[in-house]
Scaffold this motif. Structure first.
Motif, PDB file in Angstrom:
ATOM      1  N   ARG A  37       0.927  -1.387  -0.286  1.00 58.27           N
ATOM      2  CA  ARG A  37      -0.076   0.053  -0.064  1.00 58.27           C
ATOM      3  C   ARG A  37       0.980   1.387   0.071  1.00 58.27           C
ATOM      4  NH1 ARG A  37      -2.653  -4.152   1.602  1.00 58.27           N
ATOM      5  NH2 ARG A  37      -4.619  -4.258   1.286  1.00 58.27           N
TER       6      ARG A  37
ATOM      7  N   ARG B   6      -2.370   6.082  10.902  1.00 63.53           N
ATOM      8  CA  ARG B   6      -3.753   5.558  10.486  1.00 63.53           C
ATOM      9  C   ARG B   6      -4.232   4.517  11.502  1.00 63.53           C
ATOM     10  NH1 ARG B   6      -3.093   4.560   4.069  1.00 63.53           N
ATOM     11  NH2 ARG B   6      -5.315   3.653   4.491  1.00 63.53           N
ATOM     12  N   SER B   7      -3.342   3.618  12.271  1.00 65.05           N
ATOM     13  CA  SER B   7      -3.978   2.574  13.131  1.00 65.05           C
ATOM     14  C   SER B   7      -3.964   3.180  14.112  1.00 65.05           C
ATOM     15  CB  SER B   7      -3.001   1.344  12.867  1.00 65.05           C
ATOM     16  OG  SER B   7      -1.868   1.661  13.237  1.00 65.05           O
TER      17      SER B   7
ATOM     18  N   GLU C 279      -7.937  -1.564  10.284  1.00 66.80           N
ATOM     19  CA  GLU C 279      -8.284  -0.255   9.869  1.00 66.80           C
ATOM     20  C   GLU C 279      -7.388   0.670   9.518  1.00 66.80           C
ATOM     21  OE1 GLU C 279     -10.005   1.003  13.739  1.00 66.80           O
ATOM     22  OE2 GLU C 279     -11.811  -0.170  13.392  1.00 66.80           O
ATOM     23  N   GLY C 280      -6.215   0.503   9.841  1.00 66.05           N
ATOM     24  CA  GLY C 280      -5.267   1.282   9.344  1.00 66.05           C
ATOM     25  C   GLY C 280      -4.650   1.276   7.793  1.00 66.05           C
TER      26      GLY C 280
ATOM     27  N   GLU D 236      -7.090  -0.370   5.981  1.00 60.21           N
ATOM     28  CA  GLU D 236      -8.236  -0.303   5.281  1.00 60.21           C
ATOM     29  C   GLU D 236      -8.682  -1.581   4.721  1.00 60.21           C
ATOM     30  OE1 GLU D 236      -7.977   3.128   2.632  1.00 60.21           O
ATOM     31  OE2 GLU D 236      -8.166   4.303   4.169  1.00 60.21           O
ATOM     32  N   ILE D 237      -8.547  -2.800   5.358  1.00 61.76           N
ATOM     33  CA  ILE D 237      -9.010  -4.083   5.138  1.00 61.76           C
ATOM     34  C   ILE D 237      -9.798  -4.710   6.411  1.00 61.76           C
ATOM     35  CG2 ILE D 237      -6.869  -4.423   3.643  1.00 61.76           C
ATOM     36  CD1 ILE D 237      -5.577  -5.940   5.768  1.00 61.76           C
ATOM     37  N   GLU D 238     -10.316  -5.716   6.027  1.00 60.80           N
ATOM     38  CA  GLU D 238     -11.229  -6.576   6.927  1.00 60.80           C
ATOM     39  C   GLU D 238      -9.805  -7.223   7.921  1.00 60.80           C
ATOM     40  OE1 GLU D 238     -14.395  -6.826   7.551  1.00 60.80           O
ATOM     41  OE2 GLU D 238     -14.430  -4.920   5.932  1.00 60.80           O
TER      42      GLU D 238
END
Length: 84
Positions: free
Chosen positions: A22, A32-33, A60-61, A63-65
């Motif tokens: 990413r 981000r996390s 979450e950081g 942006e995935i499950e």
């Protein structure tokens, strides 16, 4: 090396790949996390055992499950399976 250590290292390698795929630095993912970048570095090196809250924060950081974060290859050798 025990099973837990190998599992932690496999998870750390997977996390590093997801982060790098990413284009995120450790500091980017930390922001981000909402985790400290040193902690993420330790996770990527397989030096720490994670709490569920950290797994969720990392997901979450990224942006995935969370299940994507936990979807990595981990196998024991036959001799390790027999030993335990």
């Amino acid at each position: 090396m025990d099973h837990l250590q190998k599992l932690q290292e496999a998870f750390g390698n997977h996390l590093r790949k997801l982060r790098e795929d990413r284009g995120l630095s450790l500091r980017d993912l930390a922001t981000r996390s909402d985790l400290h970048y040193n902690k993420i570095g330790q996770i990527e090196l397989g030096k720490t055992n994670l709490k569920l809250s950290s797994i969720i924060a990392l997901a979450e950081g990224l942006e995935i499950e969370p299940k994507e974060l936990l979807n990595f290859n981990f196998q024991l050798t036959i001799s390790e399976k027999v030993a335990h």
